[in-house]
Design a protein around this motif. Structure first.
Motif, PDB file in Angstrom:
ATOM      1  N   ALA A 237       1.338  -1.350  -0.163  1.00 21.45           N
ATOM      2  CA  ALA A 237       0.365  -0.716   0.233  1.00 21.45           C
ATOM      3  C   ALA A 237       0.934   1.259  -0.295  1.00 21.45           C
ATOM      4  CB  ALA A 237      -0.759   0.024   1.241  1.00 21.45           C
ATOM      5  N   THR A 238       2.343   1.234   0.398  1.00 20.88           N
ATOM      6  CA  THR A 238       3.061   2.638   0.358  1.00 20.88           C
ATOM      7  C   THR A 238       3.824   2.675  -0.411  1.00 20.88           C
ATOM      8  OG1 THR A 238       4.634   1.516   1.692  1.00 20.88           O
ATOM      9  CG2 THR A 238       2.978   2.377   3.185  1.00 20.88           C
ATOM     10  N   GLU A 276       1.906  10.181   2.775  1.00 24.35           N
ATOM     11  CA  GLU A 276       0.826   9.310   2.056  1.00 24.35           C
ATOM     12  C   GLU A 276      -0.732   8.765   3.257  1.00 24.35           C
ATOM     13  OE1 GLU A 276       2.296   5.561   0.322  1.00 24.35           O
ATOM     14  OE2 GLU A 276       3.922   6.249   0.343  1.00 24.35           O
ATOM     15  N   ILE A 278      -3.193   6.861   4.249  1.00 23.55           N
ATOM     16  CA  ILE A 278      -4.013   4.538   3.955  1.00 23.55           C
ATOM     17  C   ILE A 278      -5.118   4.676   4.236  1.00 23.55           C
ATOM     18  CG2 ILE A 278      -2.201   2.572   4.971  1.00 23.55           C
ATOM     19  CD1 ILE A 278      -0.652   3.756   2.704  1.00 23.55           C
ATOM     20  N   LEU A 281      -6.539  -1.605   3.616  1.00 24.02           N
ATOM     21  CA  LEU A 281      -5.818  -2.349   4.099  1.00 24.02           C
ATOM     22  C   LEU A 281      -6.417  -3.572   4.129  1.00 24.02           C
ATOM     23  CD1 LEU A 281      -3.129  -0.947   6.710  1.00 24.02           C
ATOM     24  CD2 LEU A 281      -2.329  -1.675   3.867  1.00 24.02           C
ATOM     25  N   HIS A 337      -7.524   1.269   8.724  1.00 22.75           N
ATOM     26  CA  HIS A 337      -6.677   3.081   7.584  1.00 22.75           C
ATOM     27  C   HIS A 337      -6.341   3.272   8.270  1.00 22.75           C
ATOM     28  CE1 HIS A 337     -11.196   3.391   9.856  1.00 22.75           C
ATOM     29  NE2 HIS A 337     -10.380   4.429   9.877  1.00 22.75           N
TER      30      HIS A 337
END
Length: 634
Positions: A237-238, A276, A278, A281, A337
């Protein structure tokens, strides 16, 4: 390569567990009375990083907070204050709080708490030792009675107050403030810790997940530390070489604001990925909190802060986190999140589980019961010519149940539309309808006893029963209404969303209302249920040898029919505890909300059975025949 841990500054989501009661010694606060005009008011914010000075100024229309004092918080905007009701007054008390070790700033004005700078991990440098500068001119509009930590600087009304600061190492300041903290000191101060250590994990190509544990104080068992598990899904996700920051806090009153019936437990964890956002997930972040014992009488939920709706006000929601209760002293939050999170514990009555389902069942049952009771009233009115002694009593019970179910069906709508003023009258009427229904059920018990054991004694006249059933319940209602602060708006908190309670008109949630509830409703209900069960047993003794009793359907309909009349199903209220509490609650909800329908079915089925066996009417007019056919007629 192993992830690297370093000190950092930026927390992005926070998970909390313990209410703080004492502020840090390093916290600075300024309070005063803002004298302004009526009309549109605003708050002007202009904050930037550095350590020069902070200025609090005011005039007829605006309150301003500006300067260079923060470690990383920057903010420049103008906010309207009319939504907080300040436009109707000519002066407003306010307080500005500044905690340099957390880089946190909060303004309290108009009874509201506005967060100007969110708390962070331990900064590199802190702007501390703020000193008051020269006084500004005295004016009609401005700030009166300015005070630092309750020490008044001047009672005059000045246009502005300016304070200069000096920069110092946050690490040294935190070390000095924390060096004497032990387990005993922790409890003596209400659990307040002066600063928040933070760690940084770098997401490399070989990142497979990582565990981070909070540092512990002296004399504190290591197993009580808060732990965070960063999943492998963060790598997907990053971006490459992103940094995840974890800051560990001990208590922050800001997160408790606006919630009187819930509290925040022990530790606070802040988590973010630099630059970022996020969310969603596929594998959640796991945060384990260890805390004092939380009994089953109090619910706990991991909740998140909806910062997009109102970033300056606390607004907790259950979205995005799942709660795992690992024991009375261990709670785990699974969050998909990154924003602010916490575990909230209900302080008062335990929130109702399955509230939506119970409310739906009750509304449906009340609607069906109202229609059924109206049909039953019509049916009984047609049978009044038979001069059966019990018909007026059955009619009184049907009328009271109609009124009760109709009010209960409408109470939610009336609470949301009418508010507190309407709810007072609706709650009083609903309480009267409930008491009247209980009294009529008690009359049914008494009438059954009279028919069985007082065969040759004439029954009381219908006017006497109407006086007891409809007039007597008015007395306690009038007394309670005269006492005051008992009837009104009541909020029932669901366990799955503590921030969205169900509103209804009923007795309030205070000591006087609870005392009135137990002395009227619960006392009468206990007497009713006990007498109903005893009467069922006595009836069973009288008729168990009859030939028709050996027929299963007659036996079932007899007990079921009398239970509807006597209100014994309301006794399930006293069994709402233990592992079967949810099942008992649903059963009680179904039987009691559908009581009107079940009562109608009882009369129609028994009337059909009499016609099948060649009977006539609702029963014989003779007392001997009445006793013989007591189950069918009574």
């Amino acid at each position: 390569m192993e992830p690297r841990l370093t000190n950092t500054r930026r927390p992005g989501f926070i998970l909390i567990i313990l209410l703080s009661t004492v502020s840090s010694e390093n916290e600075w606060d300024f309070c005063g009375t803002w004298r302004h005009g009526k009309g549109l008011l605003s708050l002007n914010i202009s904050l930037s990083t550095g350590c020069r000075q902070i200025s609090i100024s005011a005039n007829e229309r605006s309150l301003s907070i500006s300067g260079q004092i923060t470690a990383q918080c920057t903010r420049s905007e103008m906010l309207p204050l009319n939504e907080y009701g300040l436009d109707s007054e000519e002066e407003s008390h306010f307080c500005l709080y500044w905690e340099p070790l957390l880089d946190q700033m909060k303004l309290q004005v108009g009874g509201k708490n506005l967060t100007l700078c969110w708390p962070t991990g331990l900064p590199d440098s802190c702007c501390n030792s703020l000193s008051h500068g020269p006084n500004s001119p005295e004016k009609t509009y401005g700030i009166a009675s300015g005070a630092i930590k309750k020490d008044v600087i001047t009672y005059k009304t000045l246009t502005a107050y300016t304070f200069s600061g000096s920069s110092t190492s946050c690490k040294d300041l935190c070390s000095t403030a924390s060096q004497e903290y032990t387990q005993d000191k922790f409890h003596e101060t209400g659990g307040n810790v002066p600063c928040a250590p933070s760690s940084e994990v770098e997401i490399k190509e070989d990142f497979k997940g990582y565990n981070i544990t909070s540092p512990v104080m002296k004399d504190v068992p290591p197993q009580s530390a808060t732990s965070v598990h960063l999943p492998h899904a963060l790598k997907l996700a990053t971006k490459n070489n992103s940094k995840v920051v974890c800051a560990f806090f001990k208590n922050n009153l800001m997160f408790q604001e606006g919630y009187k019936k819930v509290r925040i437990l022990n530790d606070v964890v802040g988590i973010t990925v630099e630059n970022e956002n996020i969310k969603d997930l596929p594998e959640p972040i796991r945060i384990s909190f260890h805390h004092d014992v939380i009994t089953k009488m109090h619910s706990r939920k991991c909740v998140s802060w909806d910062t997009k709706k109102d970033p300056m006000m606390v607004n907790w929601l259950v979205d995005g986190c799942e709660t795992k209760q690992r024991g009375a002293k261990h709670t785990e939050c699974l969050c998909n999140h990154m924003t602010y999170f916490t575990v909230l514990v209900q302080l008062e009555a335990r929130p109702v589980r399955h509230l939506l389902a119970l409310t739906t069942i009750t509304s449906l049952g009340c609607a069906v019961s109202v229609i059924s009771c109206v049909a039953l009233i019509i049916f009984l009115c047609r049978k009044r010519r038979s001069k059966e002694q019990s018909v007026p009593i059955h009619l009184g019970l049907a009328v009271s149940l109609t009124f009760l179910n109709l009010l209960f069906f409408c109470t939610g709508v009336l609470a949301n539309v009418g508010g507190e003023g309407v709810c007072f009258w609706v709650a009083a009427a609903l309480h009267y309808a409930l008491l009247s229904s209980f009294v009529w059920m008690g009359i049914e018990v008494f009438q059954t006893f009279w028919l069985v054991y007082m065969v040759f004694s004439p029954s009381l006249k219908p006017c006497v029963w109407n006086l007891v059933g409809f007039v007597l319940p008015v007395v306690p209602v009038i007394i309670l209404a005269a006492v005051g602060d008992i009837y009104g708006l009541r909020e029932v908190v669901p366990s799955d969303d503590v921030s969205n309670p169900y509103r209804m008109c009923w007795m309030k949630d205070n000591h006087k209302a609870w005392l009135a509830h137990y002395f009227t409703n619960m006392t009468i209900l206990a007497i009713l249920v006990f007498s109903g069960i005893v009467m069922l047993f006595l009836v069973y003794r009288q008729i168990r040898t009859r030939d028709e009793w050996r027929q299963n359907r007659v036996a079932f309909l007899s007990i079921w029919g009398l239970s509807c009349l006597f209100g014994t199903t309301w006794g399930l209220t006293f069994l709402d505890f233990g592992p079967l509490s949810d099942s008992i609650l649903f059963l009680s909800c179904i039987l009691n909300s559908f009581q009107g329908f079940l009562l109608m079915m009882r009369f129609y089925i028994l009337d059909w059975m009499r016609k099948q066996t060649g009977g006539s009417g609702l029963g014989s007019t003779s007392t001997g025949s009445t006793r013989q056919h007591m189950l069918q007629a009574q």
